[in-house]
Design a protein around this motif. Structure first.
Motif, PDB file in Angstrom:
ATOM      1  N   VAL A  40       0.843  -1.204   0.000  1.00 25.06           N
ATOM      2  CA  VAL A  40       0.000   0.000   0.000  1.00 25.06           C
ATOM      3  C   VAL A  40       0.878   1.255   0.000  1.00 25.06           C
ATOM      4  O   VAL A  40       0.592   2.240  -0.698  1.00 25.06           O
ATOM      5  CB  VAL A  40      -0.952  -0.020   1.209  1.00 25.06           C
ATOM      6  N   LYS A  41       1.970   1.222   0.766  1.00 27.84           N
ATOM      7  CA  LYS A  41       2.883   2.362   0.766  1.00 27.84           C
ATOM      8  C   LYS A  41       3.590   2.513  -0.587  1.00 27.84           C
ATOM      9  O   LYS A  41       3.981   3.615  -0.955  1.00 27.84           O
ATOM     10  CB  LYS A  41       3.925   2.191   1.874  1.00 27.84           C
ATOM     11  N   PHE A  42       3.744   1.364  -1.291  1.00 29.24           N
ATOM     12  CA  PHE A  42       4.454   1.373  -2.576  1.00 29.24           C
ATOM     13  C   PHE A  42       3.575   1.864  -3.723  1.00 29.24           C
ATOM     14  O   PHE A  42       4.084   2.255  -4.779  1.00 29.24           O
ATOM     15  CB  PHE A  42       4.956  -0.048  -2.858  1.00 29.24           C
ATOM     16  N   LEU A  43       2.243   1.837  -3.517  1.00 26.62           N
ATOM     17  CA  LEU A  43       1.316   2.191  -4.592  1.00 26.62           C
ATOM     18  C   LEU A  43       1.539   3.592  -5.165  1.00 26.62           C
ATOM     19  O   LEU A  43       1.489   3.770  -6.384  1.00 26.62           O
ATOM     20  CB  LEU A  43      -0.122   2.034  -4.106  1.00 26.62           C
ATOM     21  N   PRO A  44       1.749   4.621  -4.381  1.00 24.92           N
ATOM     22  CA  PRO A  44       1.983   5.945  -4.989  1.00 24.92           C
ATOM     23  C   PRO A  44       3.203   5.971  -5.913  1.00 24.92           C
ATOM     24  O   PRO A  44       3.149   6.555  -7.001  1.00 24.92           O
ATOM     25  CB  PRO A  44       2.181   6.860  -3.770  1.00 24.92           C
ATOM     26  N   ILE A 100      11.072   2.396  -9.736  1.00 21.86           N
ATOM     27  CA  ILE A 100      10.623   1.475  -8.684  1.00 21.86           C
ATOM     28  C   ILE A 100      11.750   0.547  -8.228  1.00 21.86           C
ATOM     29  O   ILE A 100      11.509  -0.374  -7.430  1.00 21.86           O
ATOM     30  CB  ILE A 100       9.424   0.642  -9.162  1.00 21.86           C
ATOM     31  N   GLY A 101      12.977   0.772  -8.738  1.00 20.09           N
ATOM     32  CA  GLY A 101      14.118  -0.017  -8.293  1.00 20.09           C
ATOM     33  C   GLY A 101      14.155  -1.423  -8.839  1.00 20.09           C
ATOM     34  O   GLY A 101      14.615  -2.339  -8.146  1.00 20.09           O
ATOM     35  N   ALA A 102      13.666  -1.610 -10.038  1.00 23.14           N
ATOM     36  CA  ALA A 102      13.647  -2.942 -10.653  1.00 23.14           C
ATOM     37  C   ALA A 102      14.606  -2.989 -11.834  1.00 23.14           C
ATOM     38  O   ALA A 102      14.293  -3.560 -12.875  1.00 23.14           O
ATOM     39  CB  ALA A 102      12.230  -3.306 -11.094  1.00 23.14           C
ATOM     40  N   GLY A 103      15.787  -2.390 -11.674  1.00 21.14           N
ATOM     41  CA  GLY A 103      16.766  -2.418 -12.761  1.00 21.14           C
ATOM     42  C   GLY A 103      17.276  -3.816 -13.067  1.00 21.14           C
ATOM     43  O   GLY A 103      17.524  -4.165 -14.224  1.00 21.14           O
ATOM     44  N   ALA A 104      17.436  -4.628 -12.016  1.00 15.66           N
ATOM     45  CA  ALA A 104      17.882  -6.008 -12.245  1.00 15.66           C
ATOM     46  C   ALA A 104      16.853  -6.788 -13.063  1.00 15.66           C
ATOM     47  O   ALA A 104      17.210  -7.588 -13.936  1.00 15.66           O
ATOM     48  CB  ALA A 104      18.127  -6.703 -10.908  1.00 15.66           C
ATOM     49  N   LEU A 105      15.581  -6.556 -12.775  1.00 13.79           N
ATOM     50  CA  LEU A 105      14.531  -7.209 -13.556  1.00 13.79           C
ATOM     51  C   LEU A 105      14.598  -6.785 -15.017  1.00 13.79           C
ATOM     52  O   LEU A 105      14.395  -7.604 -15.925  1.00 13.79           O
ATOM     53  CB  LEU A 105      13.165  -6.854 -12.960  1.00 13.79           C
ATOM     54  N   LEU A 106      14.919  -5.510 -15.248  1.00 12.21           N
ATOM     55  CA  LEU A 106      15.044  -5.026 -16.621  1.00 12.21           C
ATOM     56  C   LEU A 106      16.170  -5.753 -17.356  1.00 12.21           C
ATOM     57  O   LEU A 106      16.010  -6.154 -18.517  1.00 12.21           O
ATOM     58  CB  LEU A 106      15.307  -3.520 -16.610  1.00 12.21           C
TER      59      LEU A 106
END
Length: 466
Positions: free
Chosen positions: A134-138, A197-203
């Motif tokens: 919920v905190k991550f949603l914004p 969102i800090g998903a560079g590794a996923l990219l």
């Protein structure tokens, strides 16, 4: 044979026996280790049980959830009692108690609290993760909004079709540029959103997988990609115009249009022919329309006893007299070969395809030269064969004529007296025949292009032709 195998087995067993004798039995070694581990000191120091109990209570007091556990020690045997919420906490309490020096054994009498109220803590991890989500949603909404704005911006820029058509050579290339812009902006928006969102590794993982998939698809769609690239190159090179009479490999017709996938021809029979652009790009293309001047040629054979030079000069004179044959380049003739019964002469002349049809002109020229040669007494003989008959096999011909050959003589048919053929007069039909261009297929192509205009036609009359 059985005795042999039995003796072999016994021999191997005797050789291996000393080696096995050196290895101590596993059960004895295990028993020895167990005896060492189970050795208990017979002397108990005064106050040792109390020290062990205090030590364990200190461990449990420092840990959340274990402070309420009751600890009793007697003769080094630790008894744990109480109630805990999870089995993991029960096992952890037993493990910690057993690690204290001086503990002989641990009796775990801790019970698990199975009441709903006490087990709500097991759901705390899920609730914590949900709270974090919920905190991550914004932040997630902001990343999606950024990716959406960048993608929409790319589509808006790519949507300026008139501008891209103006700055690019043709419609196909303009669409290609627009597609590339859309792709770059969409991928760029996704990359920026993942970085937010800090998903560079996923990219990186996604791009690596996409590269492998792209290579596999490249091999699978090799023909499609080759045809696509060929369409792009043909649109830039412009090897022909609409309604050009071309020969692509062994396929002949007039060009209707050039699309992003195929070149559409109308054959001289009036049929549609779609040729893949990859085939067109690699094929040898003959364009009959590019140069209005086109040469025709034909062969005629005169008798071997006739003068070939006179026949050549007469044919060239006749060709020059035809109104549709160009004077520059001039018509010519040459001896092609000497056959068994004739001399083959090749006659060549040039026409302007804008004023004369190639097939009609050639047909009329053949007729005119043939009539002129015959009118001047030149013979156009058919193949002549000479037959020799062996005397050992007499030949009997039924009918009015018969031939008998004597021994050692050669039998020949008597053709009778040779009569001179009367000279023919030149026909006036060849002089009056119409040779105007036959452009029926060309009119059909123009009518089709006018009735069905194709915006994706890559043929552009304003661009230079290769």
């Amino acid at each position: 044979m059985r005795a042999f195998w039995l003796s072999l087995i016994l021999t191997i067993g005797l050789l291996a026996a000393p080696a096995f004798a050196l290895v101590p039995p596993a059960s004895d070694a295990a028993a020895e280790d167990a005896s060492v581990d189970q050795t208990i000191n017979a002397e108990v120091e005064p106050g040792a049980d109390q020290q062990i109990a205090d030590r364990i209570r200190g461990f449990f007091g420092a840990l959340d959830g274990l402070s309420e556990i009751s600890v009793e020690v007697e003769q080094g045997v630790v008894t744990l009692s109480g109630i805990l919420a999870t089995q993991e906490d029960i096992d952890e309490a037993e493990r910690l108690a057993g690690q204290v020096e001086g503990v002989v054994a641990v009796q775990n009498r801790i019970e698990r609290d199975l009441s709903v109220g006490q087990n709500l803590g097991a759901l705390s991890s899920i609730s914590d993760k949900f709270a974090e989500f919920v905190k991550f949603l914004p932040l997630l909404a902001a990343a999606l909004l950024v990716a959406l704005v960048i993608g929409v911006l790319g589509y808006i820029i790519a949507g300026f079709a008139a501008f891209w058509r103006k700055v690019t050579p043709n419609v196909f290339l303009a669409e290609l540029v627009a597609s590339a812009i859309r792709f770059v902006f969409v991928v760029g928006g996704i990359v920026i959103a993942l970085e937010m969102i800090g998903a560079g590794a996923l990219l990186g993982a996604v791009l690596g997988g996409a590269g492998v998939i792209g290579i596999a698809l490249g091999f699978a769609m090799r023909d499609t990609i080759e045809n696509y690239v060929a369409s792009l190159m043909l649109s830039l090179r412009q090897p022909f115009r609409a309604n050009d009479h071309v020969l692509i490999g062994d396929l002949e017709g007039r060009v209707i249009r050039l699309t992003s996938r195929a070149t559409v021809l109308m054959t001289l029979d009036g049929n549609h022919l779609r040729v893949p652009n990859s085939t067109v790009f690699k094929a040898v293309i003959v364009n009959y329309t590019r140069n209005p001047q086109r040469r025709f040629d034909f062969e005629l054979g005169v008798d071997a006893e006739d003068d070939p030079t006179a026949a050549r000069r007469l044919g060239v004179k006749i060709l020059k007299g035809l109104d549709f044959v160009l004077g520059d380049p001039e018509p010519t003739a040459r001896v092609e070969q000497v056959g068994d019964s004739n001399i083959v002469i090749r006659y060549l002349g040039w026409i302007d395809q804008r004023e004369a049809d190639w097939h009609k002109a050639r047909s009329r020229a053949i007729h005119a030269v043939k009539d002129a040669l015959e009118a001047e007494g030149f013979a156009l003989p058919e193949p002549i064969y000479r037959l020799r008959f062996d005397s050992s096999a007499p030949l009997n011909l039924q009918g009015d004529a018969s031939i008998s050959a004597a021994s050692g003589d050669t039998g020949k048919t008597d053709p009778g007296p040779v009569k001179d053929k009367p000279a023919k007069k030149a026909s006036t039909l060849a002089q009056s025949e119409d040779v105007s261009p036959d452009n029926q297929v060309g009119h059909m192509v123009e009518a089709e292009r006018a009735a069905e205009p194709d915006e994706n036609d890559l043929l552009d009359s304003s661009r230079p032709v290769e």
